[in-house]
Write a protein that holds these residues in place. Sequence first.
Motif, PDB file in Angstrom:
ATOM      1  N   PHE A  61       7.574 -30.935  48.140  1.00 38.94           N
ATOM      2  CA  PHE A  61       6.508 -30.801  47.574  1.00 38.94           C
ATOM      3  C   PHE A  61       6.347 -30.377  46.056  1.00 38.94           C
ATOM      4  O   PHE A  61       7.209 -29.325  45.724  1.00 38.94           O
ATOM      5  CB  PHE A  61       5.375 -29.761  48.339  1.00 38.94           C
ATOM      6  CG  PHE A  61       5.006 -30.254  49.345  1.00 38.94           C
ATOM      7  CD1 PHE A  61       3.883 -31.187  49.690  1.00 38.94           C
ATOM      8  CD2 PHE A  61       5.363 -29.686  50.698  1.00 38.94           C
ATOM      9  CE1 PHE A  61       3.555 -31.569  50.854  1.00 38.94           C
ATOM     10  CE2 PHE A  61       5.181 -30.138  51.787  1.00 38.94           C
ATOM     11  CZ  PHE A  61       4.122 -30.981  52.099  1.00 38.94           C
ATOM     12  N   TYR A  62       5.954 -31.159  45.144  1.00 39.63           N
ATOM     13  CA  TYR A  62       5.944 -30.787  43.704  1.00 39.63           C
ATOM     14  C   TYR A  62       4.556 -30.549  42.976  1.00 39.63           C
ATOM     15  O   TYR A  62       3.483 -30.832  43.699  1.00 39.63           O
ATOM     16  CB  TYR A  62       6.646 -31.949  42.957  1.00 39.63           C
ATOM     17  CG  TYR A  62       7.957 -32.250  43.220  1.00 39.63           C
ATOM     18  CD1 TYR A  62       9.051 -31.783  42.219  1.00 39.63           C
ATOM     19  CD2 TYR A  62       8.627 -32.501  44.576  1.00 39.63           C
ATOM     20  CE1 TYR A  62      10.325 -31.972  42.479  1.00 39.63           C
ATOM     21  CE2 TYR A  62       9.957 -33.025  44.421  1.00 39.63           C
ATOM     22  CZ  TYR A  62      11.006 -32.325  43.535  1.00 39.63           C
ATOM     23  OH  TYR A  62      12.179 -32.657  43.770  1.00 39.63           O
ATOM     24  N   LEU A  63       4.750 -29.791  42.028  1.00 44.26           N
ATOM     25  CA  LEU A  63       3.418 -29.531  41.389  1.00 44.26           C
ATOM     26  C   LEU A  63       3.538 -30.453  39.928  1.00 44.26           C
ATOM     27  O   LEU A  63       4.492 -30.185  39.327  1.00 44.26           O
ATOM     28  CB  LEU A  63       3.365 -28.125  40.967  1.00 44.26           C
ATOM     29  CG  LEU A  63       2.775 -27.221  42.166  1.00 44.26           C
ATOM     30  CD1 LEU A  63       2.562 -25.613  41.304  1.00 44.26           C
ATOM     31  CD2 LEU A  63       1.562 -27.599  42.660  1.00 44.26           C
ATOM     32  N   LEU A  64       2.504 -31.185  39.623  1.00 42.31           N
ATOM     33  CA  LEU A  64       2.339 -31.727  38.346  1.00 42.31           C
ATOM     34  C   LEU A  64       1.198 -31.027  37.624  1.00 42.31           C
ATOM     35  O   LEU A  64       0.348 -31.011  37.924  1.00 42.31           O
ATOM     36  CB  LEU A  64       1.807 -33.367  38.914  1.00 42.31           C
ATOM     37  CG  LEU A  64       1.316 -34.193  37.613  1.00 42.31           C
ATOM     38  CD1 LEU A  64       2.529 -34.442  36.794  1.00 42.31           C
ATOM     39  CD2 LEU A  64       0.669 -35.395  38.099  1.00 42.31           C
ATOM     40  N   ILE A  73       6.132 -34.212  36.125  1.00 41.12           N
ATOM     41  CA  ILE A  73       6.688 -33.317  37.209  1.00 41.12           C
ATOM     42  C   ILE A  73       8.222 -33.285  36.806  1.00 41.12           C
ATOM     43  O   ILE A  73       8.851 -34.066  36.445  1.00 41.12           O
ATOM     44  CB  ILE A  73       6.708 -34.143  38.338  1.00 41.12           C
ATOM     45  CG1 ILE A  73       5.304 -34.056  38.832  1.00 41.12           C
ATOM     46  CG2 ILE A  73       7.617 -33.493  39.236  1.00 41.12           C
ATOM     47  CD1 ILE A  73       5.040 -34.920  40.117  1.00 41.12           C
ATOM     48  N   THR A  74       8.739 -31.869  36.720  1.00 42.08           N
ATOM     49  CA  THR A  74      10.170 -31.595  36.531  1.00 42.08           C
ATOM     50  C   THR A  74      10.638 -31.013  37.643  1.00 42.08           C
ATOM     51  O   THR A  74      10.187 -30.732  38.687  1.00 42.08           O
ATOM     52  CB  THR A  74      10.277 -30.687  35.231  1.00 42.08           C
ATOM     53  OG1 THR A  74       9.817 -29.349  35.749  1.00 42.08           O
ATOM     54  CG2 THR A  74       9.605 -31.184  34.126  1.00 42.08           C
ATOM     55  N   THR A  75      12.110 -30.967  37.761  1.00 37.10           N
ATOM     56  CA  THR A  75      12.625 -30.419  38.974  1.00 37.10           C
ATOM     57  C   THR A  75      12.290 -28.957  39.239  1.00 37.10           C
ATOM     58  O   THR A  75      12.356 -28.433  40.110  1.00 37.10           O
ATOM     59  CB  THR A  75      14.220 -30.575  38.587  1.00 37.10           C
ATOM     60  OG1 THR A  75      14.561 -29.854  37.350  1.00 37.10           O
ATOM     61  CG2 THR A  75      14.761 -31.818  38.816  1.00 37.10           C
ATOM     62  N   HIS A  76      11.840 -28.251  37.787  1.00 36.15           N
ATOM     63  CA  HIS A  76      11.480 -27.022  38.252  1.00 36.15           C
ATOM     64  C   HIS A  76       9.876 -26.797  39.041  1.00 36.15           C
ATOM     65  O   HIS A  76       9.444 -25.827  39.384  1.00 36.15           O
ATOM     66  CB  HIS A  76      11.210 -26.447  36.866  1.00 36.15           C
ATOM     67  CG  HIS A  76      12.468 -26.130  36.157  1.00 36.15           C
ATOM     68  ND1 HIS A  76      13.616 -25.454  36.673  1.00 36.15           N
ATOM     69  CD2 HIS A  76      13.259 -26.765  35.043  1.00 36.15           C
ATOM     70  CE1 HIS A  76      14.846 -25.494  35.925  1.00 36.15           C
ATOM     71  NE2 HIS A  76      14.418 -26.533  34.757  1.00 36.15           N
ATOM     72  N   GLY A  77       9.388 -27.970  38.944  1.00 33.67           N
ATOM     73  CA  GLY A  77       8.068 -28.024  39.444  1.00 33.67           C
ATOM     74  C   GLY A  77       8.106 -28.185  41.201  1.00 33.67           C
ATOM     75  O   GLY A  77       7.101 -28.146  42.101  1.00 33.67           O
TER      76      GLY A  77
END
Length: 362
Positions: A61-64, A73-77
Amino acid sequence: MSEILPEELSVEILARLSMKNLARFRCVCKTWRDLINQRGFAERYRDISPAKFVSFHDKGFYLLDVEGKSPGITTHGKLDFSLDQSMIDESTCVLHCDGTLCVTLKNHTLMVWNPSSKHFKILPNPGIYRDSNILGFGYDLVSNDYKVVTFIDRVDSSTAQVFEFKTGSWRESLRIPYPDWHYRERRGIFVDQHLYWIAYRSNVDRFILSFNLSTHEYRKFPLPVYSQGMACSWLGVTSQKLCNTEYEPCEKEIRISVMEETGSWNKVISLSLSNLISVQDRLWDYQVEFVSFTKKNDLLVKFTGYYDNLKTGDEELAKEKVFLYKTGAKTFEQVRFCNSLSGVQFLGEYVETPVINNLIFT
C-alpha cells in the motif's frame, strides 16, 4: 496553552501539527490530551489536513500526495503494513473513515487498520461471506460508534450485517426479501450518516442504494437521467456531497454530477479524454478506471490504453497514465511514480485524523 490562549486558537495551532508531534503533545498535560481527544478537534484536523490517495502497488500500500508541489508516489510513501504482505489480496477492497482503513484480506478476512498509530484489528467473519459481498465503513454520530456493513445474499433474501465496535460483534439487521439486483462495485461511499452503492437490475434499470448507519434503514435513489444506461459509473464525494462519475466510452467523455439536498442532480464537470491523451497515444484504446475528487475539488484520473496491433510479444501491450486535472485553472498535470505504473490500483482517499482509537481498537 489554555491559560494563555482561548481554546479555539489552541485548536487551530494544534491542528496544524503532524500526527507524530500530536502524539507527543498528548503527553504534555491533561488539558492538551483532552482537547486533542475531542471529536470536534479530530474533525477540524481532518478538514485542514491534505488528502492523499491509497493505492495498491508493487504488492504493498502506498500513499499518493496530490496536493503537494509535485504530485506523485515515492518509495517513502509506502505504508508499513501491520501484517505479513502475503495476506494482501491483489483484488483488495479498501474503505476509509477518519484516518482508519478497513481492508479485505485473503480467506474472506476483514481488518481495520490505522496507519498512523499502527493499531489494527481483525474482524470476525459474519458468516456466509464472499468476495462479492458489498462493504461499507463509517461513523454513526447517534451511537458514537464506528460500524462496518456488509450485505450477505441468501436464496430468498439479502441481509445487512452490521459490525459494531462497541460490542465487538456483528448484528443482523435489515432484510430485503427476494433482491434481484447486483452492484457496480463493492466499496460503499460514506457521506453524512449514510452509505451508498450503485445497484442495477439491468443496464437500463440502475439506482443508488442508501443505508442509514443509525436507523439501519435503506432507500433507493435515482441516478442522473443521462447515466441510466451507463455501465462505467461510480460514486464519490466532493464538498461533502455525493457525486456520480460516469465515463462514456464511445464519446470518450467523463461526466460528473453532484446530488443536492433535494435529491436532484447537478452536472458540474464534462471532460473529454482527448485532452489528456497525447497525439502519439491516439492509436491506443483508452478506458477510464478511476476518477475521484481531491479535497481541493481537483480531479484524479487513471486510465489504461490497449493496443492490439503490436506484432511482437516483447512490446508493451498496455500502458497506464494518471493525471491531476486542476478544475479551477482547467489544466492537466501527469502524476509521477517512483517506478513502473503497471498494475497500480487506486483504492480511495485517505486523510490522517487523530481519531479516538479506543472507539475501535479496544
